[in-house]
Motif scaffolding. Structure first.
Motif, PDB file in Angstrom:
ATOM      1  N   UNK B  30       0.831  -1.205   0.000  1.00 27.31           N
ATOM      2  CA  UNK B  30       0.000   0.000   0.000  1.00 27.31           C
ATOM      3  C   UNK B  30       0.864   1.252   0.000  1.00 27.31           C
ATOM      4  N   UNK B  33       2.083   1.864  -3.426  1.00 30.92           N
ATOM      5  CA  UNK B  33       1.002   2.383  -4.268  1.00 30.92           C
ATOM      6  C   UNK B  33       0.755   3.862  -3.991  1.00 30.92           C
ATOM      7  N   UNK B  47      -4.676   0.761 -11.193  1.00 31.40           N
ATOM      8  CA  UNK B  47      -5.428  -0.007 -10.205  1.00 31.40           C
ATOM      9  C   UNK B  47      -4.406  -0.533  -9.215  1.00 31.40           C
ATOM     10  N   UNK B  48      -4.615  -0.196  -7.932  1.00 30.99           N
ATOM     11  CA  UNK B  48      -3.581  -0.545  -6.958  1.00 30.99           C
ATOM     12  C   UNK B  48      -3.300  -2.034  -6.911  1.00 30.99           C
ATOM     13  N   UNK B  49      -4.328  -2.839  -7.172  1.00 27.13           N
ATOM     14  CA  UNK B  49      -4.159  -4.296  -7.081  1.00 27.13           C
ATOM     15  C   UNK B  49      -3.115  -4.843  -8.030  1.00 27.13           C
ATOM     16  N   UNK B  50      -2.971  -4.203  -9.194  1.00 27.12           N
ATOM     17  CA  UNK B  50      -2.022  -4.742 -10.184  1.00 27.12           C
ATOM     18  C   UNK B  50      -0.589  -4.719  -9.661  1.00 27.12           C
ATOM     19  N   UNK B  52       0.459  -6.015  -6.954  1.00 30.75           N
ATOM     20  CA  UNK B  52       0.879  -7.224  -6.218  1.00 30.75           C
ATOM     21  C   UNK B  52       1.449  -8.315  -7.107  1.00 30.75           C
ATOM     22  N   UNK B  53       0.782  -8.645  -8.212  1.00 32.28           N
ATOM     23  CA  UNK B  53       1.447  -9.601  -9.118  1.00 32.28           C
ATOM     24  C   UNK B  53       2.792  -9.066  -9.609  1.00 32.28           C
ATOM     25  N   UNK B  56       5.337  -9.640  -6.962  1.00 33.19           N
ATOM     26  CA  UNK B  56       5.690 -11.061  -6.915  1.00 33.19           C
ATOM     27  C   UNK B  56       6.693 -11.385  -8.023  1.00 33.19           C
ATOM     28  N   UNK B  57       6.417 -10.825  -9.207  1.00 27.15           N
ATOM     29  CA  UNK B  57       7.320 -11.093 -10.331  1.00 27.15           C
ATOM     30  C   UNK B  57       8.716 -10.515 -10.039  1.00 27.15           C
ATOM     31  N   UNK B  59      10.045 -10.148  -7.232  1.00 24.44           N
ATOM     32  CA  UNK B  59      10.687 -10.992  -6.226  1.00 24.44           C
ATOM     33  C   UNK B  59      11.256 -12.247  -6.874  1.00 24.44           C
ATOM     34  N   UNK B  60      10.480 -12.809  -7.819  1.00 22.29           N
ATOM     35  CA  UNK B  60      10.968 -14.007  -8.518  1.00 22.29           C
ATOM     36  C   UNK B  60      12.219 -13.696  -9.340  1.00 22.29           C
ATOM     37  N   UNK B  61      12.274 -12.459  -9.863  1.00 21.50           N
ATOM     38  CA  UNK B  61      13.456 -12.065 -10.632  1.00 21.50           C
ATOM     39  C   UNK B  61      14.651 -11.833  -9.715  1.00 21.50           C
ATOM     40  N   UNK B  80       8.488  -4.905   1.333  1.00 22.39           N
ATOM     41  CA  UNK B  80       9.372  -5.203   0.197  1.00 22.39           C
ATOM     42  C   UNK B  80      10.592  -4.303   0.254  1.00 22.39           C
TER      43      UNK B  80
END
Lengths: 391, 114
Positions: B30, B33, B47-50, B52-53, B56-57, B59-61, B80
């Motif tokens: 938040x 955002x 959109x604030x929700x976008x 989070x994915x 995550x990406x 973090x995976x990188x 984060x």
């Protein structure tokens, strides 16, 4: 590249921690909405307004969650797994249809496998354990003016071996046998007279002892040695590990057992399970009709060749034809009317394969050896399937 | 009205997130955002929700890491932080961004001015 690998590994481990994912995702998104709502309240909205404004600003929660899940794991696997589960559910729902479908598939696959293994056994790789069968061909003789095929004589064969360069090897093989006592009864045991290079060329290594040595091709009945089959070793000699060097009466002559073949090797005659092998020098003992090793007219053996890699049957035939001429130079009389041909192993007219072989022969279009007349045509049309040993 | 706001391109979202974390230190979703909205002065349709994915990406990188900690409302939140690899990526993307925006800017100059 490293980054991609890391991403893959993390996603893979993400697959295994799905429970964590759901809980953490819920908690994280919930925290976000609470923070946003609280701020909206702070700005002066009612609790209800604040919450719905927060949701609006956030975007579709369900959609975000789905994207999040997809990013977290490996969607391809997950979707595949879903499909599999869906498939199983549907199968369970219609047991009648399912069992019918499964039955059809079972029969279909089974029939296919059966036909294929039959085809493989008969046509593609007829000889268990033999290496490079794709390059093996049979050598036959044909007589001008007479239908059918003849075998090959030992002197012709020795000449081929000496003069031809496009072949890994020539081997010969003559079907024979003997009668052995098994307890109080007698049993016919099929066997082969083979050239000394037989086992080496076929890539078949005796599990005990050795194959034959080059010298064992020569000398009239000079080398009473034998390699016995695994089956004979097991059944007749009870798998005796000290069998090498022991003797066995074969056709009235004591033979020294010098080797035991590997399990599953039955020789190079389809339909026969050979029990033992003896070298060419023992021809007179095992092949009726007298001593033939120095008689070019005595056509008593079946020949096999293995082409060198990349050599076509046509090239091989051409060389045999040319080599045949030098062979022919030493011929006399009616033997000058003879020819040699190499044919696919599957079309070998001497192997006990009747219909299957002749169908395959016609399919392959190599009808050249059906009649001597056609052999002539073939040579003239440079197809190279037929040729003479005589100049 | 909202339609007048430009969509946030994925690449630029990555850049904004990394820059935010680089500047402010560890943040929860938040916070990131809000920061993006403040800096852009609510000029973006995000959109604030976008987020989070995208996090995550990242973090995976290996460009960000996350840790659970206590938030200002005394709830558990995921914080984060940028990693060293993330800083390198930020530098690369920032340079790239400047180059491209420079090129576009030259295209957009009134004709005849150059």
């Amino acid at each position: 590249m490293m980054t991609q690998l890391r991403v893959f590994l993390r996603r893979l481990s993400g697959l295994l921690r799905k429970g964590d994912l759901e809980r953490n995702m819920e908690e994280e998104l919930d925290h976000h909405l609470r923070m946003e709502t609280a701020e909206n309240v702070h700005k002066g909205m009612t609790a209800e307004e604040a919450r719905s404004a927060a949701l609006r600003r956030f975007g579709g929660v369900a959609q975000i969650k789905e994207t999040y899940r997809e990013t977290h794991g490996l969607p391809v696997f997950q979707v595949l797994w879903q499909d599999v589960r869906f498939g199983l559910r549907m199968l369970r729902r219609n047991p009648g249809f399912s069992s019918l479908a499964i039955l059809c598939l079972t029969l279909g696959i089974g029939a296919n496998a059966a036909v294929f293994s039959w085809i493989e056994g008969i046509l593609l790789r007829p000889f268990p354990l033999v290496a490079h069968q794709d390059r093996m061909m049979a050598v036959t003789g044909t007589n001008r003016g007479a239908p059918g095929h003849t075998d090959v004589s030992w002197p012709d064969f020795v000449d081929f071996q000496r003069n031809c360069t496009l072949f890994d090897a020539f081997i010969v093989d003559r079907i024979t046998g003997t009668t052995l006592n098994i307890g109080d009864r007698a049993e016919r045991s099929p066997a082969s007279v083979v050239s000394a290079n037989y086992f080496e060329v076929l890539g078949v290594h005796p599990i005990l002892g050795r194959g034959f040595e080059p010298a064992e091709d020569f000398g009239r009945n000079a080398h009473p040695v034998t390699v016995i089959s695994y089956q004979m070793w097991q059944e007749r000699f009870k798998g005796n590990p000290g069998i090498i060097g022991k003797t066995q009466m074969l056709n009235g002559m004591s033979h020294t057992i010098v080797g035991v073949g590997p399990e599953g090797f039955y020789g190079t005659f389809v339909g026969w399970a050979m029990q033992f092998w003896v070298p060419t020098s023992m021809q007179e003992r095992f092949d009726p009709g007298g001593y033939k090793l120095e008689d070019r007219g005595a056509r008593w053996i079946e020949g096999f060749v293995r082409l060198k890699p990349g050599v076509t049957p046509e090239q091989a035939q051409a060389e045999i034809s040319a080599g045949g001429k030098t062979v022919g130079n030493r011929l006399s009389g009616d033997q000058s009317r003879s020819w040699h041909q190499i044919v696919p192993v599957v079309a070998n007219p001497f192997q006990q394969r009747g219909g299957a072989a002749s169908h395959a022969r016609h399919r392959a279009g190599s009808g050249c050896f059906d009649t001597p007349h056609r052999v002539c045509e073939c040579e003239q049309s440079a197809v190279g399937q037929g040729f003479r040993t005589a100049a | 009205m909202a339609n007048d706001k430009p969509d946030v391109l994925h690449g630029s979202l990555v850049l904004m997130v990394l820059r935010t974390l680089d500047t402010l230190g560890p943040q929860h979703g938040w916070g990131i955002a809000r920061r993006i909205e403040q800096i852009s002065e609510d000029g973006l349709e995000l959109k604030q929700g976008t987020l989070y994915p995208a996090l995550l990406r990242l973090e995976q990188m290996g460009w960000v890491t996350s840790k659970w900690g206590a938030s200002e409302n005394n709830r558990r939140a995921r914080f984060y932080g940028i990693t060293r690899a993330g800083r390198k990526q930020l530098a690369a993307e920032a340079e790239n961004w400047e180059r491209i925006s420079g090129i576009i800017a030259r295209f957009m100059k009134p004709a005849g001015e150059s």
